[in-house]
Each structure stands twice: as C-alpha cells, then as structure tokens.
Design a protein around this motif. Structure first.
Motif, short mmCIF file in Angstrom:
data_model
loop_
_atom_site.label_atom_id
_atom_site.label_comp_id
_atom_site.label_asym_id
_atom_site.label_seq_id
_atom_site.Cartn_x
_atom_site.Cartn_y
_atom_site.Cartn_z
N ILE A 152 0.79 -1.36 -0.01
CA ILE A 152 0.04 0.04 -0.05
C ILE A 152 0.87 1.24 0.16
O ILE A 152 0.54 2.27 -0.69
CB ILE A 152 -0.88 0.13 1.08
N LEU A 211 -4.29 -0.25 -5.75
CA LEU A 211 -4.42 -0.07 -4.17
C LEU A 211 -5.70 -0.26 -3.53
O LEU A 211 -5.59 -0.79 -2.41
CB LEU A 211 -4.27 1.72 -4.15
N GLU A 247 -5.07 -4.05 -2.69
CA GLU A 247 -4.34 -3.98 -1.48
C GLU A 247 -5.12 -3.89 -0.33
O GLU A 247 -4.84 -4.57 0.61
CB GLU A 247 -3.22 -3.56 -1.58
N TRP A 248 -6.05 -2.78 -0.17
CA TRP A 248 -6.73 -2.49 0.80
C TRP A 248 -7.69 -3.18 1.23
O TRP A 248 -7.84 -3.46 2.44
CB TRP A 248 -7.31 -0.98 0.66
#
Length: 338
Positions: free
Chosen positions: A299, A328, A331-332
């Motif tokens: 991140i 992103l 990944e979050w």
C-alpha cells in the motif's frame, strides 16, 4: 485533529483512506466536507473511525454535506451550523478552558464565497478571543500557492487576504507538500493549489504555541487532508502481532509453523506451549518480511507512486493514476480481510 475534503465518503478508496489516516494519526476529531452521502453511510464512517459522536449537515441534491466526528461525549458542543460550516465549542481539560472551532467549506463560486466572507466577518464577534477557522477555503492568498494553469492577477488575491485581515487571523503554515488540491488533468492543463488551511486567532495561537499543521498525502480525493496537532510530540502505539487469515491457504506458512512448533522446550506443559507460540510468532513475522507479504508495505509503495506521479508540474500520464488506484483498492481490501 484532521480536516479533509473527501469528495464523497461512498468510494471504497476514500473509505480505506479514512481508516488509514485514523490508524496512523490517532485523531480525536475528524472534519469531513463534501461528504455527498446520507446518514446511514456517515454512521458507518463513525463506527469505522472509532468515534463516539457526530454532527451532520445533509447534502443538497447530490453535492455538499459536512460531518464532524469526535471521541468522547462531553468535550464538544454545537453552537451553530448551516450548509457550509459547523461551529463548535471545545473544552480543553488540561487548560480548563474552552475555545471555538469553526469547520468550514467555502463555496467555489466567487460571488457566493464573497457573501460567505461578509457573513463571517460579522459572525466572528460571537466567537470570543480563542478560535480556529479551518477547512477547504477554495481560494489562495498569492501566486506562490498555485502551480500550473493560467496566472492570476495580483488584485484577485485581495478579497481572501482582506477577509483574513478583517477577522484578525493568523495562518499556521504547514509542513509537507505545498499544495492540497489538484485538478487531475495532465500536461499544461494540470493545476495544483493550496486550498485547505488552518487560520487561528492570535489569542488561540498563544494558548497553543506548539501547534503544527501537516499536509497528509491522500489518494481517495483530489484534496490532501490537513492534520492540526496540538501536542508537542505525536502519539505512538505499538502494533501487536496478528495472524493474517491469508496464511491459512499458504503451504509455506504451514511449514513455517510446523518447524517453529517442533522446537524442543524444557519445562512444564504450559510453559512449553507459551514458548512454542512465541517461536511461531517470531518465525511468521520474519517469514512475512522475507516474502514481503505485508499489504501495508505494498500500500505504501503504491501510494508513493501515485504521489510521485501527481506531484509534478505536468501531472500524471492519462490512466496511470487510475490503474494504481485500482491496485491500491485491491491491496486495501486484502488489508481489510487481515
């Protein structure tokens, strides 16, 4: 305290960014402008940020909306609110003193914003000596606070500067990247400005002489967040070990655990279990670092790439930031599962 023009809390990327800001900076108060969402979504934000109380200003149509969240139930009291500001009184237990915090979103249209300045120039008499005005000002005070686009004439800055002078306010300045907003275009059309700031009365400044403002790079909105820190040293917390649910399906993780658990330990059964758990925790931590399985690291890398692309004079190539934002978000989502 954190202020952020989030441009809609409904986006998953924005929601993740909010939670990360709360985790990294431990704010006791959060002001959001342009929330663009109804009560149910703001209640979810309140819960996610671990805040106890909230004051909401509903959006008009599909735009606008303000929300003020804070921890505790008695330190903040509402004085006045409307479509573009929330005025609250804050009681500081350590000083045994109250002061006013005006959370504002000034209108982007010049004629409307001038009327808001005129109103506030009269309203300030209700605020006493110690007060803060912060948020998205939608204007700048000089040419140095803009990068890119058509140059503004010197006289165009007078209105905002006169408003600040008439209210007797002091700009607290900032650390970090100098601009808090960008227009998400490319090349010669790319524009960045310092639209978000913290203005304080001289009396308040004397009370909190160590107060500082930091611009927080934020990828969930066109605006960066601003962090007003009243402490002389930021708070820190130790992050405990947690088992990542993704490891259950990883054969290599299973081998790491088996090897650590097979460690011979002398002593009672309970002591042996305690030391084996310690060994597993240490082995998994080292294995995770070697394999770079920490979504948090990925991140940070993705955010750095986005910031590097945006913080240039020409702006990012078309589509580059959107692709990174998609990665992103992925990944979050993994981090949320963890």
């Amino acid at each position: 305290m954190i202020s952020w023009n989030c441009q809609g809390v409904g986006s998953p990327l924005t929601f993740h960014q909010l939670k990360e800001i709360a985790r990294l900076h431990f704010p006791s108060l959060f002001f959001l402008s342009e929330t663009k969402n109804r009560v149910s979504r703001l209640d979810a934000v309140k819960k996610s940020l671990n805040m106890d109380s909230v004051i909401r200003v509903d959006l008009v149509g599909t735009s606008g909306g303000l929300a003020l969240f804070w921890k505790g139930t008695s330190s903040v009291s509402l004085k006045k609110m409307c479509s573009w500001f929330i005025d609250v009184e804050i009681f500081d237990i350590s000083l045994n003193k109250s002061w006013r915090l005006v959370n504002v979103y000034f209108n982007p249209y010049d004629n409307v914003r001038r009327d808001q300045w005129e109103f506030f120039s009269q309203y300030k008499s209700c605020l006493g000596d110690d007060w803060v005005l912060w948020g998205d000002m939608n204007d700048i005070t000089c040419a140095e606070e803009k990068n890119g686009g058509a140059a503004r004439s010197a006289w165009s800055f007078r209105g905002f500067r006169n408003f600040i002078d008439n209210c007797g306010l002091v700009d607290l300045g900032f650390s970090g990247y100098p601009f808090t907003w960008r227009n998400n275009r490319s090349g010669v059309e790319y524009v960045q400005e310092r639209l978000d700031r913290v203005l304080v009365s001289p009396s308040w400044h004397r009370l909190y002489s160590q107060a500082s403002v930091t611009h927080i790079e934020s990828v969930g909105s066109d605006h960066n967040a601003i962090w007003l820190n009243l402490q002389t040293t930021p708070a820190h917390s130790r992050v405990p070990f947690r088992f990542d649910a993704h490891w259950v399906d990883d054969d290599e993780a299973e081998q790491v655990i088996r090897q650590a658990w097979s460690t011979l330990v002398q002593g009672s059964r309970s002591y042996s279990v305690y030391r084996k758990i310690q060994a597993c925790r240490l082995s998994l931590t080292n294995w995770k670092r070697r394999k770079r399985l920490n979504s948090g690291c990925v991140i940070e890398e993705l955010k750095s790439k986005i910031v590097s692309l945006r913080n240039t004079n020409q702006g990012p190539p078309p589509g580059a930031v959107q692709e990174l934002k998609w990665l992103l978000k992925h990944e979050w989502d993994k981090e949320k599962f963890f």
